[in-house]
Design a protein around this motif. Structure first.
Motif, PDB file in Angstrom:
ATOM      1  N   ASP A  22       4.731   6.848  -1.381  1.00 32.48           N
ATOM      2  CA  ASP A  22       5.550   6.650  -0.193  1.00 32.48           C
ATOM      3  C   ASP A  22       5.696   5.143   0.055  1.00 32.48           C
ATOM      4  OD1 ASP A  22       5.594   6.282   3.007  1.00 32.48           O
ATOM      5  OD2 ASP A  22       6.524   8.200   2.429  1.00 32.48           O
ATOM      6  N   ALA A  24       5.585   3.453   2.667  1.00 30.90           N
ATOM      7  CA  ALA A  24       4.616   2.963   3.653  1.00 30.90           C
ATOM      8  C   ALA A  24       3.245   2.677   3.039  1.00 30.90           C
ATOM      9  CB  ALA A  24       4.470   3.971   4.785  1.00 30.90           C
ATOM     10  N   GLU A  25       3.003   3.208   1.846  1.00 35.66           N
ATOM     11  CA  GLU A  25       1.710   2.997   1.180  1.00 35.66           C
ATOM     12  C   GLU A  25       1.642   1.700   0.391  1.00 35.66           C
ATOM     13  OE1 GLU A  25       0.400   6.431  -1.084  1.00 35.66           O
ATOM     14  OE2 GLU A  25       1.546   7.735   0.244  1.00 35.66           O
ATOM     15  N   ARG A  27       1.002  -1.885  -0.636  1.00 36.07           N
ATOM     16  CA  ARG A  27       0.152  -2.984  -0.173  1.00 36.07           C
ATOM     17  C   ARG A  27       0.130  -4.051  -1.234  1.00 36.07           C
ATOM     18  NH1 ARG A  27       1.006  -0.738   3.792  1.00 36.07           N
ATOM     19  NH2 ARG A  27      -0.377   0.291   5.211  1.00 36.07           N
ATOM     20  N   PRO A  29       2.373  -5.397   2.095  1.00 33.76           N
ATOM     21  CA  PRO A  29       3.749  -5.122   2.508  1.00 33.76           C
ATOM     22  C   PRO A  29       4.672  -6.233   1.987  1.00 33.76           C
ATOM     23  CG  PRO A  29       2.318  -5.475   4.426  1.00 33.76           C
ATOM     24  CD  PRO A  29       1.482  -5.629   3.217  1.00 33.76           C
TER      25      PRO A  29
END
Length: 95
Positions: A22, A24-25, A27, A29
């Protein structure tokens, strides 16, 4: 490009698709790696020409003046390209 998906969001989606996770996962950002406001401003001006390139999560990312986003894994020489005007296909992540 004003009514299209923001360049930074297309980059995040393309990298997440490559990794099978996803968005949002991811890293770190994207905004920790590149100034996303500056990136959006560069591609909001239709008079500018050129390509922006940087590395993110081990991928070479290139954004063309057309708005196409290319994500390349240098080790595997495989690509994912997104285009603001094309429909999804095997090579296109989103429009």
């Amino acid at each position: 490009m004003s009514e299209e998906t923001p360049v930074s969001l297309r980059i995040v989606r393309a990298v997440a698709t490559r990794e099978g996770i996803d968005p949002a996962e991811l890293r770190p950002p994207l905004h920790d790696v590149v100034d996303t406001d500056a990136l959006e401003a560069l591609f909001a001006d239709p008079e500018r020409a050129g390509t922006v390139e940087f590395t993110y999560r081990g991928y070479d990312v290139a954004v063309e003046r057309s708005g196409d986003v290319r994500v390349t894994d240098a080790d595997l020489a495989s690509n994912v390209t997104t285009s603001p005007s094309s429909s999804p296909s095997q090579d296109v992540v989103e429009n």
